[in-house]
Design a protein around this motif. Structure first.
Motif, PDB file in Angstrom:
ATOM      1  N   SER A  30       0.857  -1.176   0.000  1.00  0.00           N
ATOM      2  CA  SER A  30       0.000   0.000   0.000  1.00  0.00           C
ATOM      3  C   SER A  30       0.897   1.231   0.000  1.00  0.00           C
ATOM      4  O   SER A  30       1.818   1.338   0.813  1.00  0.00           O
ATOM      5  N   PHE A  31       0.624   2.147  -0.931  1.00  0.00           N
ATOM      6  CA  PHE A  31       1.352   3.413  -0.963  1.00  0.00           C
ATOM      7  C   PHE A  31       0.316   4.523  -1.075  1.00  0.00           C
ATOM      8  O   PHE A  31      -0.441   4.572  -2.038  1.00  0.00           O
ATOM      9  N   GLU A  32       0.272   5.380  -0.082  1.00  0.00           N
ATOM     10  CA  GLU A  32      -0.691   6.471  -0.064  1.00  0.00           C
ATOM     11  C   GLU A  32       0.065   7.794  -0.143  1.00  0.00           C
ATOM     12  O   GLU A  32       0.804   8.149   0.766  1.00  0.00           O
ATOM     13  N   ASN A  33      -0.132   8.503  -1.251  1.00  0.00           N
ATOM     14  CA  ASN A  33       0.515   9.790  -1.463  1.00  0.00           C
ATOM     15  C   ASN A  33      -0.382  10.871  -0.872  1.00  0.00           C
ATOM     16  O   ASN A  33      -1.189  11.481  -1.561  1.00  0.00           O
ATOM     17  N   VAL A  34      -0.251  11.107   0.425  1.00  0.00           N
ATOM     18  CA  VAL A  34      -1.108  12.029   1.164  1.00  0.00           C
ATOM     19  C   VAL A  34      -0.934  13.449   0.657  1.00  0.00           C
ATOM     20  O   VAL A  34      -1.915  14.179   0.490  1.00  0.00           O
ATOM     21  N   MET A  35       0.281  13.856   0.379  1.00  0.00           N
ATOM     22  CA  MET A  35       0.539  15.229  -0.066  1.00  0.00           C
ATOM     23  C   MET A  35      -0.180  15.513  -1.387  1.00  0.00           C
ATOM     24  O   MET A  35      -0.797  16.555  -1.549  1.00  0.00           O
ATOM     25  N   ALA A  36      -0.137  14.586  -2.327  1.00  0.00           N
ATOM     26  CA  ALA A  36      -0.802  14.791  -3.613  1.00  0.00           C
ATOM     27  C   ALA A  36      -2.321  14.826  -3.438  1.00  0.00           C
ATOM     28  O   ALA A  36      -3.011  15.607  -4.124  1.00  0.00           O
ATOM     29  N   GLN A  37      -2.849  14.018  -2.522  1.00  0.00           N
ATOM     30  CA  GLN A  37      -4.297  14.015  -2.280  1.00  0.00           C
ATOM     31  C   GLN A  37      -4.772  15.358  -1.744  1.00  0.00           C
ATOM     32  O   GLN A  37      -5.880  15.803  -2.048  1.00  0.00           O
TER      33      GLN A  37
END
Length: 166
Positions: A30-37
Motif C-alpha cells: 500500500s502506498f498512499e501519497n497524502v501530499m498529492a491528495q
C-alpha cells in the motif's frame, strides 16, 4: 585421542547448513501519497520513520519455511508535521533450510533469512517511492540481530510481568 590424532569432538562433523530461496513475493503493498491528495506541491524536508516487523512459520513441505518482513514507512514534513506519504509492505520469502539445529532455527529464520530478502525489499521501496513522485527512498541497512534481541527481551519482560501479577 583417536589414531588419526583428532579428538572425538573434532572427528564429528557438524551437519552442513543448506539454505535455498525457493521464491519471494510481495504479499501486500500500500502506498498512499497524502501530499498529492491534499493538493500539496513544492519542496519539503521529509522526516521518515520506518517500523520493521518479522514473522516466520513452518510450511507443510519438509524443511520449508515462510519468512515475512513487514515495513510501515511514514514520511512527514519536518517543518509542519504534515504527512507526505504512507507505505506498508509485506515481503515474503520461501526458504528450504536443512542442517540447522532445532534450538538455532528460530534466530536463523528471523535474522539470516531477512538478511537475504532485504536487498530485494530495499529495491521495491525505492522504486515505489520514486514512482509515487518522491525521491527514491534508499533504506539504511536493518540490524536484524538487534531487532531479534529486542523482541526476545520484550517477550521475557511480558512473561515476567504476567507471572509477577498473578
Amino acid at each position: 585421542m583417536s589414531e588419526n590424532g583428532a579428538t572425538p569432538a573434532e572427528g564429528q562433523q557438524q551437519p552442513q547448513v543448506q539454505m535455498n530461496i525457493l521464491g519471494q513475493f510481495v504479499r501486500d503493498l500500500s502506498f498512499e501519497n497524502v501530499m498529492a491528495q491534499r493538493g500539496g506541491t513544492g519542496e519539503v524536508n521529509p522526516d521518515i520513520s520506518v517500523q520493521v516487523n518479522l514473522d516466520a512459520k513452518k510450511r507443510e513441505a519438509d524443511h520449508q519455511f515462510e519468512v515475512m518482513i513487514k515495513l510501515n514507512i511514514e514520511s512527514k514534513a519536518k517543518e509542519s508535521g504534515d504527512k507526505l506519504f504512507l507505505m506498508e509492505i509485506e515481503y515474503v520469502g520461501v526458504f528450504r533450510i536443512q542442517g540447522v539445529p532445532e534450538e538455532q532455527m528460530h534466530p536463523f529464520l528471523l535474522i539470516e533469512c531477512p538478511r537475504m530478502l532485504f536487498p530485494f525489499l530495499r529495491r521495491i521501496v525505492s522504486d515505489v517511492t520514486r514512482d509515487g513522485g518522491y525521491p527514491p527512498l534508499n533504506l539504511e541497512n536493518i540490524d536484524f540481530v538487534q531487532i531479534y534481541r529486542a523482541e526476545i527481551a520484550r517477550r521475557q519482560a511480558a512473561q515476567t510481568g504476567a507471572t509477577g501479577t498473578a
